[in-house]
Design a protein around this motif. Structure first.
Motif, PDB file in Angstrom:
ATOM      1  N   VAL A 166       0.893  -1.161  -0.103  1.00  0.00           N
ATOM      2  CA  VAL A 166       0.032   0.074   0.033  1.00  0.00           C
ATOM      3  C   VAL A 166       0.740   1.256   0.010  1.00  0.00           C
ATOM      4  O   VAL A 166       1.843   1.132   0.851  1.00  0.00           O
ATOM      5  CB  VAL A 166      -0.772   0.264   1.175  1.00  0.00           C
ATOM      6  CG1 VAL A 166      -1.688   1.110   1.311  1.00  0.00           C
ATOM      7  CG2 VAL A 166      -1.700  -1.175   1.225  1.00  0.00           C
ATOM      8  N   ALA A 167       0.545   2.254  -0.919  1.00  0.00           N
ATOM      9  CA  ALA A 167       1.121   3.531  -0.715  1.00  0.00           C
ATOM     10  C   ALA A 167       0.330   4.506   0.083  1.00  0.00           C
ATOM     11  O   ALA A 167      -0.754   4.921  -0.125  1.00  0.00           O
ATOM     12  CB  ALA A 167       1.256   4.083  -2.351  1.00  0.00           C
ATOM     13  N   ILE A 168       1.147   4.794   1.170  1.00  0.00           N
ATOM     14  CA  ILE A 168       0.161   5.698   2.294  1.00  0.00           C
ATOM     15  C   ILE A 168       0.758   7.101   1.999  1.00  0.00           C
ATOM     16  O   ILE A 168       1.807   7.543   2.098  1.00  0.00           O
ATOM     17  CB  ILE A 168       0.631   5.241   3.615  1.00  0.00           C
ATOM     18  CG1 ILE A 168       0.347   3.773   3.864  1.00  0.00           C
ATOM     19  CG2 ILE A 168       0.039   5.867   4.710  1.00  0.00           C
ATOM     20  CD1 ILE A 168       1.018   3.127   4.956  1.00  0.00           C
ATOM     21  N   LEU A 169      -0.224   7.713   1.712  1.00  0.00           N
ATOM     22  CA  LEU A 169      -0.196   9.480   1.714  1.00  0.00           C
ATOM     23  C   LEU A 169       0.229  10.022   3.203  1.00  0.00           C
ATOM     24  O   LEU A 169      -0.522   9.771   3.971  1.00  0.00           O
ATOM     25  CB  LEU A 169      -1.625   9.976   1.112  1.00  0.00           C
ATOM     26  CG  LEU A 169      -1.442  11.768   0.851  1.00  0.00           C
ATOM     27  CD1 LEU A 169      -0.455  11.644   0.002  1.00  0.00           C
ATOM     28  CD2 LEU A 169      -2.735  11.954   0.578  1.00  0.00           C
ATOM     29  N   VAL A 170       1.476  10.407   3.131  1.00  0.00           N
ATOM     30  CA  VAL A 170       1.821  11.012   4.351  1.00  0.00           C
ATOM     31  C   VAL A 170       2.087  12.511   4.403  1.00  0.00           C
ATOM     32  O   VAL A 170       1.853  13.136   5.546  1.00  0.00           O
ATOM     33  CB  VAL A 170       3.317  10.584   4.874  1.00  0.00           C
ATOM     34  CG1 VAL A 170       3.219   9.063   5.138  1.00  0.00           C
ATOM     35  CG2 VAL A 170       4.318  10.748   3.853  1.00  0.00           C
ATOM     36  N   SER A 171       1.663  13.314   3.280  1.00  0.00           N
ATOM     37  CA  SER A 171       1.759  14.768   3.495  1.00  0.00           C
ATOM     38  C   SER A 171       0.672  15.359   2.190  1.00  0.00           C
ATOM     39  O   SER A 171       0.418  14.686   1.540  1.00  0.00           O
ATOM     40  CB  SER A 171       3.234  15.266   3.293  1.00  0.00           C
ATOM     41  OG  SER A 171       3.429  15.251   2.076  1.00  0.00           O
ATOM     42  N   THR A 172       0.250  16.532   2.695  1.00  0.00           N
ATOM     43  CA  THR A 172      -0.367  17.181   1.467  1.00  0.00           C
ATOM     44  C   THR A 172       0.232  17.589   0.404  1.00  0.00           C
ATOM     45  O   THR A 172      -0.196  17.895  -0.486  1.00  0.00           O
ATOM     46  CB  THR A 172      -1.090  18.582   2.250  1.00  0.00           C
ATOM     47  OG1 THR A 172       0.015  19.483   2.586  1.00  0.00           O
ATOM     48  CG2 THR A 172      -2.005  18.280   3.480  1.00  0.00           C
ATOM     49  N   ALA A 180       5.077  -2.706   2.583  1.00  0.00           N
ATOM     50  CA  ALA A 180       5.183  -3.785   1.619  1.00  0.00           C
ATOM     51  C   ALA A 180       4.400  -4.946   2.388  1.00  0.00           C
ATOM     52  O   ALA A 180       4.486  -5.219   3.657  1.00  0.00           O
ATOM     53  CB  ALA A 180       6.503  -4.437   1.791  1.00  0.00           C
ATOM     54  N   ALA A 181       3.584  -5.706   1.627  1.00  0.00           N
ATOM     55  CA  ALA A 181       2.737  -6.604   2.050  1.00  0.00           C
ATOM     56  C   ALA A 181       3.412  -8.255   1.334  1.00  0.00           C
ATOM     57  O   ALA A 181       2.984  -9.082   1.917  1.00  0.00           O
ATOM     58  CB  ALA A 181       1.455  -6.493   1.723  1.00  0.00           C
ATOM     59  N   HIS A 182       4.005  -8.047   0.433  1.00  0.00           N
ATOM     60  CA  HIS A 182       4.593  -8.888  -0.418  1.00  0.00           C
ATOM     61  C   HIS A 182       6.113  -9.398  -0.025  1.00  0.00           C
ATOM     62  O   HIS A 182       7.171  -8.288  -0.190  1.00  0.00           O
ATOM     63  CB  HIS A 182       4.388  -8.865  -1.937  1.00  0.00           C
ATOM     64  CG  HIS A 182       4.476 -10.422  -2.481  1.00  0.00           C
ATOM     65  ND1 HIS A 182       5.608 -10.477  -3.234  1.00  0.00           N
ATOM     66  CD2 HIS A 182       3.522 -11.096  -2.858  1.00  0.00           C
ATOM     67  CE1 HIS A 182       5.458 -12.040  -3.918  1.00  0.00           C
ATOM     68  NE2 HIS A 182       4.077 -12.004  -3.660  1.00  0.00           N
TER      69      HIS A 182
END
Length: 64
Positions: free
Chosen positions: A16-22, A30-32
């Motif tokens: 997953v790409a998590i948005l951490v800033s505006t 990483a999940a794999h």
């Protein structure tokens, strides 16, 4: 966390790409196992992160 986007390749869930800033910066969760080396890496935008993750996964998952 401001938002997230799933990253997959050929139906394989990589993480997953998590948005951490505006500003659009994304941190990769990483999940794999094939992309574990990129876990917690932060990149300026989603397209750059998606390219990096898929290139890395293809390198690891493609037999020589």
């Amino acid at each position: 966390m401001l938002g997230s986007t799933v990253i997959e390749i050929n139906g394989i869930f990589l993480g997953v790409a998590i948005l951490v800033s505006t500003t659009g910066a994304r941190r990769f969760y990483a999940a794999h196992e094939s992309v574990r080396a990129l876990h917690n890496e932060t990149v300026a935008d989603l397209s750059a992160l998606r390219r990096r993750v898929t290139q890395h996964a293809r390198t690891v998952l493609t037999p020589v």
